[in-house]
Write an enzyme that holds these catalytic residues in place. Structure first.
Site, mmCIF file in Angstrom:
data_model
loop_
_atom_site.group_PDB
_atom_site.id
_atom_site.type_symbol
_atom_site.label_atom_id
_atom_site.label_comp_id
_atom_site.label_asym_id
_atom_site.label_seq_id
_atom_site.Cartn_x
_atom_site.Cartn_y
_atom_site.Cartn_z
ATOM 1 N N SER A 1 100.357 67.821 7.199
ATOM 2 C CA SER A 1 99.913 68.720 7.863
ATOM 3 C C SER A 1 98.504 68.274 7.324
ATOM 4 O O SER A 1 98.231 67.630 6.409
ATOM 5 C CB SER A 1 99.698 70.230 7.278
ATOM 6 O OG SER A 1 99.038 70.882 7.690
ATOM 7 N N ARG A 2 97.942 68.405 8.505
ATOM 8 C CA ARG A 2 96.116 67.578 8.114
ATOM 9 C C ARG A 2 94.890 68.847 7.752
ATOM 10 O O ARG A 2 94.086 67.918 6.779
ATOM 11 C CB ARG A 2 95.873 66.775 9.554
ATOM 12 C CG ARG A 2 96.591 65.161 9.893
ATOM 13 C CD ARG A 2 95.642 65.200 11.616
ATOM 14 N NE ARG A 2 96.843 63.830 11.549
ATOM 15 C CZ ARG A 2 97.628 64.031 12.160
ATOM 16 N NH1 ARG A 2 98.046 64.905 13.607
ATOM 17 N NH2 ARG A 2 98.531 62.965 12.985
ATOM 18 N N THR A 3 95.665 69.889 7.654
ATOM 19 C CA THR A 3 94.539 70.855 6.588
ATOM 20 C C THR A 3 94.679 70.566 5.421
ATOM 21 O O THR A 3 94.360 70.996 4.144
ATOM 22 C CB THR A 3 94.589 72.209 7.287
ATOM 23 O OG1 THR A 3 96.399 72.090 7.568
ATOM 24 C CG2 THR A 3 94.562 72.158 8.443
ATOM 25 N N THR B 1 97.384 66.667 18.093
ATOM 26 C CA THR B 1 97.605 68.476 17.018
ATOM 27 C C THR B 1 97.497 67.784 16.820
ATOM 28 O O THR B 1 96.813 66.505 15.431
ATOM 29 C CB THR B 1 99.004 68.392 17.072
ATOM 30 O OG1 THR B 1 99.758 66.917 16.500
ATOM 31 C CG2 THR B 1 99.455 69.324 18.114
ATOM 32 N N ASP B 2 97.212 68.932 14.491
ATOM 33 C CA ASP B 2 96.783 68.584 13.470
ATOM 34 C C ASP B 2 97.967 68.301 12.605
ATOM 35 O O ASP B 2 97.949 68.342 11.158
ATOM 36 C CB ASP B 2 95.888 69.712 13.002
ATOM 37 C CG ASP B 2 95.205 70.074 14.157
ATOM 38 O OD1 ASP B 2 94.290 69.391 14.121
ATOM 39 O OD2 ASP B 2 94.687 71.294 14.027
#
Length: 499
Positions: free
Chosen positions: A341-343, A315-316
């Protein structure tokens, strides 16, 4: 022609020379089918779908010439259905003779390539300050919700679904192996908050191995059928731990070699193949998106177990829930420091990005300070002030029930926090309810929010107006005053309304 040679634990063994392929479907009897799980040259194991009393040893089976597509009909929304499209709830629900077909897709569909995807730039707002400011989720993202049992994981996912109403977002909630009453409770919650009509609730019965095994891929196929029409879809899978356990039971029954923790060696592949179907797609797929919130349960916070570590790596980002916070009544019980959160800010709106800059680092600093304060005996006046700041940030982040905020309301609350107006709030629930009432009913507050929506304002002037309109409300909640407006403040508000 292959024949049934064995029936055991929903696994059908068939024998006969045939070109067997994984996931092919065979008709075993009327309204009873089997899906190929494993095969050799002259035999295969099938997962039974349907009534086992319909099949007998030595019955002939027939391969379906075409793999049927998963279809999504209009009447699925606002209902609880099985993965096979049968109505579960409400009890009087009847499938209409004709309902609009919204789309269809294969259960296993090759996910779009990188060149067929777009970057994640649009936010999926959950209405939860802790997430939207510090752990932002974008449309098309895969964000894991992880934590021990009964720490509010499902509530976080439902908050996200509820906050999508009136935002051109369809939702699919996939309940795997849960009690029927729990799923009906989800139905009632979504109905109460006006989010049911845009949501499909898929219930994989606890007593049906095939439903629990197939539900995530069928649900994702439904999401693709809608998203490839150019729509945005939110998928909640509750939860992948139960799905993994069912898959382990099935694969051990058909003789697949067990790996770590006795899970099949292709466990990672199964979940990665499922979750990679999320994304934000280009014009070839009409610009739609699939955002997925898989839920995984830990045992005593063990984040190194196989399923947890697998899904974290797929997951991101992940949202960790904390048993300690949950037991203290701090809802949503999100451990912000372990969550990520990788965004990042790429998916936040300009307004959200401005207000949340440095907010997570300040939360981290106050968390470390709180640990020191818990151990300290002699506390200075400066430390007492900082301790109040820790109480203020908790007052800001605590949201009971499904009380989501708009980003404009979050902006106002964060400004109140920066003004130290939330330091001494005695009851954060009462304050939150009163705050939302003022936002909705007060004309001056309405005018202020309209200015913030435009995101084109003088920051100092807006701060002054926030202090004028909402400062007294915070003072009442802190016990510093008993009335909302004095006569002079009321006159000033009249100017704010028209200023």
């Amino acid at each position: 022609m292959p024949k049934i040679s064995r029936i055991k634990d929903n696994i059908i063994t068939i024998k006969g020379k045939e070109n067997y392929k994984l996931n092919e479907r065979y008709k075993l009897a009327e309204r009873t089918y089997g899906v190929v799980l494993s095969a050799r040259d002259e035999s295969a194991e099938l997962l039974l779908m349907g009534d086992p009393s319909n099949v007998k040893i030595d019955d002939e089976v027939h391969k379906l010439k075409e793999i049927p597509k998963i279809e999504v009909y209009e009447h699925y929304f606002g209902k609880i259905i099985t993965p096979f499209g049968d109505m579960v709830h409400p009890a009087d629900a009847k499938e209409p003779a004709k309902s609009k077909l919204l789309g269809s897709e294969y259960r296993y569909h090759p996910s779009p390539s990188i060149l067929e995807r777009r970057g994640l730039t649009e936010p999926l707002e959950t209405g939860l300050i802790a997430i939207d400011t510090m752990i932002p989720i974008g449309r098309g993202q895969r964000e894991l919700i992880i934590g021990d049992r009964s720490t509010g994981k499902t509530s976080i996912a439902l908050s996200a679904i509820i906050n999508q109403k009136n935002k051109n977002m369809k939702s699919i909630y996939i309940a795997i192996g849960q009690k029927r009453n729990s799923v009906i409770q989800v139905y009632n919650t979504l109905e109460e908050h006006g989010a049911l009509d845009s949501t499909i609730i898929m219930y994989a019965n606890l007593d049906s191995t095939s439903q629990q095994y197939l539900a995530p891929t069928i649900g994702m196929a439904m999401a693709e059928a809608i998203a490839y029409q150019g729509e945005d879809v939110l998928v909640v899978i509750d939860d992948l731990t139960k799905h993994a356990n069912v898959y382990r039971e099935i694969m051990l029954s058909v003789g697949k070699s067990p790996g770590r923790e006795a899970y099949p060696t292709d466990m990672f592949y199964q979940h990665s193949m499922l979750l990679e179907r999320s994304g934000r797609f280009n014009d070839k797929y009409n610009g739609g998106s699939i955002t997925t919130l898989p839920i995984v349960e830990t045992v005593e916070g063990d984040i190194a177990s196989l399923i947890v570590s697998n899904v974290v790596s797929i997951t991101d980002g992940q949202i960790f829930t904390s048993p300690e916070m949950f037991n203290k009544g701090l809802y949503p019980a999100i451990n912000v420091q372990l969550s990520v959160s990788r965004t990042g800010s790429a998916v936040q709106s300009d307004l959200m990005r401005k207000m949340s800059t440095g907010f997570k680092s300040e939360h981290a600093a106050l968390s470390e300070l709180k640990k020191f304060l818990d151990m300290s005996i002699d506390i200075s006046d400066d430390m007492i002030k900082k301790a109040k700041k820790w109480g203020a940030i908790n007052n800001l982040l605590v949201q009971h029930g499904y009380n989501g905020y708009t980003k404009e309301q979050m902006y106002i609350l964060i400004e109140l926090y920066k003004m130290n107006k939330l330091n001494d709030i005695k009851n954060s629930i009462h304050f939150s309810n009163a705050f939302k009432s003022v936002c909705k009913l007060d004309k001056a507050a309405e005018a202020l929010i309209a200015r913030i929506v435009k995101n084109d304002f003088d920051k100092e002037l807006i701060r002054e107006q926030i202090a004028t309109i909402f400062g007294p409300l915070a003072d009442i909640a802190s016990g510093e005053r008993s009335e909302l407006y004095s006569e002079s403040e009321f006159e000033r508000l009249r100017g704010v309304k028209h200023g």
